[in-house]
Write an enzyme that holds these catalytic residues in place. Structure first.
Site, short mmCIF file in Angstrom:
data_model
loop_
_atom_site.label_atom_id
_atom_site.label_comp_id
_atom_site.label_asym_id
_atom_site.label_seq_id
_atom_site.Cartn_x
_atom_site.Cartn_y
_atom_site.Cartn_z
N THR A 58 -3.59 4.46 -1.68
CA THR A 58 -4.63 5.00 -0.80
C THR A 58 -4.84 6.47 -1.12
O THR A 58 -3.90 7.27 -1.10
CB THR A 58 -4.24 4.79 0.68
OG1 THR A 58 -4.12 3.38 0.89
CG2 THR A 58 -5.28 5.36 1.62
N GLN A 64 0.84 -1.21 0.00
CA GLN A 64 0.00 0.00 0.00
C GLN A 64 0.87 1.24 0.00
O GLN A 64 1.82 1.35 0.78
CB GLN A 64 -0.91 -0.01 1.23
CG GLN A 64 -1.76 1.25 1.39
CD GLN A 64 -1.11 2.28 2.31
OE1 GLN A 64 -0.37 1.91 3.22
NE2 GLN A 64 -1.35 3.56 2.06
N HIS A 77 -11.84 4.57 5.08
CA HIS A 77 -10.67 4.40 5.93
C HIS A 77 -11.09 3.92 7.34
O HIS A 77 -10.48 4.27 8.35
CB HIS A 77 -9.88 5.71 6.03
CG HIS A 77 -8.39 5.53 6.11
ND1 HIS A 77 -7.56 5.68 5.02
CD2 HIS A 77 -7.57 5.20 7.13
CE1 HIS A 77 -6.30 5.49 5.39
NE2 HIS A 77 -6.28 5.18 6.66
C1 FNR Z 1 -5.89 1.65 8.93
N1 FNR Z 1 -6.12 1.87 7.58
C2 FNR Z 1 -5.05 2.14 6.74
N2 FNR Z 1 -5.25 2.25 5.41
C3 FNR Z 1 -4.22 2.46 4.57
O1 FNR Z 1 -4.43 2.54 3.37
N3 FNR Z 1 -2.94 2.58 5.08
C4 FNR Z 1 -2.67 2.49 6.40
O2 FNR Z 1 -1.52 2.59 6.82
C5 FNR Z 1 -3.76 2.30 7.28
N4 FNR Z 1 -3.56 2.24 8.64
C6 FNR Z 1 -4.59 1.86 9.46
C7 FNR Z 1 -4.33 1.66 10.81
C8 FNR Z 1 -5.36 1.19 11.63
C9 FNR Z 1 -5.07 0.92 13.06
C10 FNR Z 1 -6.65 0.95 11.10
C11 FNR Z 1 -7.76 0.41 11.96
C12 FNR Z 1 -6.90 1.19 9.77
C13 FNR Z 1 -7.47 1.65 7.04
C14 FNR Z 1 -7.67 0.19 6.68
O3 FNR Z 1 -6.87 -0.19 5.58
C15 FNR Z 1 -9.13 -0.12 6.33
O4 FNR Z 1 -9.57 0.76 5.34
C16 FNR Z 1 -10.06 -0.02 7.55
O5 FNR Z 1 -9.44 -0.58 8.68
C17 FNR Z 1 -11.36 -0.77 7.26
O6 FNR Z 1 -12.23 -0.67 8.32
P1 FNR Z 1 -12.35 -1.78 9.48
O7 FNR Z 1 -12.25 -3.14 8.83
O8 FNR Z 1 -11.22 -1.54 10.42
O9 FNR Z 1 -13.67 -1.51 10.09
#
Ligand code: FNR
Length: 386
Positions: free
Chosen positions: A156, A128, A276
């Site tokens: 992203t 990513q 996100h």
């Molecule tokens: C994320 N997400 C995320 N997305 C991304 O593109 N790069 C990243 O570094 C991160 N970091 C991140 C840290 C934490 C602790 C969380 C909870 C989420 C978003 C992640 O990829 C995803 O879109 C969401 O977590 C989806 O929602 P749910 O499954 O947590 O409800």
């Protein structure tokens, strides 16, 4: 892990085993957390149509994701700082995903680097990308992902500006951890976490350290991001990334039909309908609310993935019924990692796999391809009695 029956059990264990600042970083959302709550509430409101006396003895959850076989329509989403939930967290989560036959996505903001993970697993993983102002660094980062044979690049697009997460500020969330008396007390009650993190390869951002200026001391994460991340990012930059990344490209963070139409012209193979996980624009639509419109607009041109609020196999089924081809999970597996390392992530995937299988059985479905609106009680096509 015998008495763990659902993702919430893993969440409770995660809360007990990991220092509060890191648990909250994973668990919480931006501002009032309205969108975080909507992601869950809107999924839970979708009801299934119970079907009986259909032969469901040959249920098969396998599918393809970006043209590759997968044992179920699930992907581990990019999650930053996994190595702070458990020592070497990225490597452990990647191993669990590969053993389960599903893709793992390594975040730009990971603790273990691309090279660390590539050296520790057998198969390719996804990478990513967050785009920073230093384009030389971004080009080099993409080249590192190519050298590591990453099988997809997930760009992203919903974090040019960072959504404020109140709890991170209140907890003084820093990387590496900054010491205070209350933190010392908290950490002292989590010895297994400490020894795991101390045994891990790294305690700061593996992909950035030594490659990007100003990364020796990233203390307050959000203020660092706001100086390094490129707020001018636009569709022209997607073209530039498309020109240097030869493989499969996924745009993550689409929540609007107009943007989806633009994404379909970008040369990306897939998009992820995502807010996100309620960590960015508070007050935005839930992901599931907008999913059907995006599928309708561009589903014939791109592979539509979904995330936001998935905590069970029933939730995966709901998103598939509304047109997603696969789902990403973020917190669901992060809780597994915090609760029990590799075995915890494996447990999270297993729980979701079994719930999906049971839900398919009880709605009279044998294959992933068969899942559509007809499995839903309230959809116009789903309900044949009212
Ligand atoms: C994320 N997400 C995320 N997305 C991304 O593109 N790069 C990243 O570094 C991160 N970091 C991140 C840290 C934490 C602790 C969380 C909870 C989420 C978003 C992640 O990829 C995803 O879109 C969401 O977590 C989806 O929602 P749910 O499954 O947590 O409800």
């Amino acid at each position: 892990m015998k008495h763990i029956t659902c993702i919430e059990d893993l969440r409770q264990l995660h809360m007990r085993r990991v220092p509060k600042a890191f648990f909250d970083y994973a668990d919480r959302g931006s501002y009032t957390e309205q969108t975080l709550r909507a992601n869950r509430a809107d999924l839970e409101a979708i009801r299934f149509r119970q079907r009986i006396l259909v032969d469901v003895s040959k249920r098969d959850l396998s599918t393809t994701i970006l043209g590759e076989p997968a044992s179920l329509p699930l992907i581990l989403a990019p999650v930053g700082l996994l190595g702070m939930q458990h020592g070497d967290g990225e490597i452990l989560a990647c191993r669990a995903a590969q053993a389960a036959g599903i893709p793992f996505t390594l975040s730009t903001m990971s603790i273990c680097s691309i090279e660390d993970v590539a050296a520790s697993v057998d198969k390719p993983f996804w990478f990513q990308l967050y785009v920073m102002k230093d384009r030389g660094f971004i080009k080099a980062l993409i080249e590192r992902a190519i050298a590591a044979k990453c099988s997809a690049l997930v760009l992203t697009v919903d974090l040019q500006v960072i959504g404020q997460r109140h709890q991170d500020i209140k907890n003084g969330m820093t990387v590496p951890p900054e010491w205070s008396l209350s933190k010392l007390f908290d950490f002292a009650t989590k010895p297994a976490w400490i020894s795991g993190v101390l045994r891990g390869k790294r305690r700061t951002f593996g992909n950035l350290m030594g490659h990007l200026k100003g990364t020796d001391d990233i203390t307050a994460l959000s203020s660092w991001i706001s100086t390094q991340f490129d707020t001018s990012l636009n569709w022209k930059d997607v073209e530039w990334i498309r020109s240097i990344w030869p493989g499969k490209l996924v745009l993550k963070g689409i929540l609007d039909v107009e943007d989806a139409n633009e994404a379909a012209k970008s040369g990306a193979q897939a998009l992820v309908v995502s807010n996100h996980g309620g960590r960015q624009l508070d007050g935005a639509l839930s992901s599931i609310e907008i999913l059907p419109e995006i599928v309708e607009a561009v589903g014939s041109q791109m592979e539509i993935m979904f995330d936001g609020g998935i905590r069970s196999g029933q939730d995966v089924m709901r998103a598939l019924a509304l047109g997603a081809k696969s789902c990403m999970i973020g917190r669901a597996f992060a809780h597994g990692l915090g609760a029990g390392g590799e075995a915890g992530v494996a447990k999270a995937i297993d729980l979701i796999r079994n719930e999906l299988s049971v839900t398919m059985g009880l709605t009279g479905v044998n294959t992933i391809a068969e899942i559509d609106e007809r499995v839903l009680a309230d959809s116009p096509r789903g309900h044949n009695a009212r």
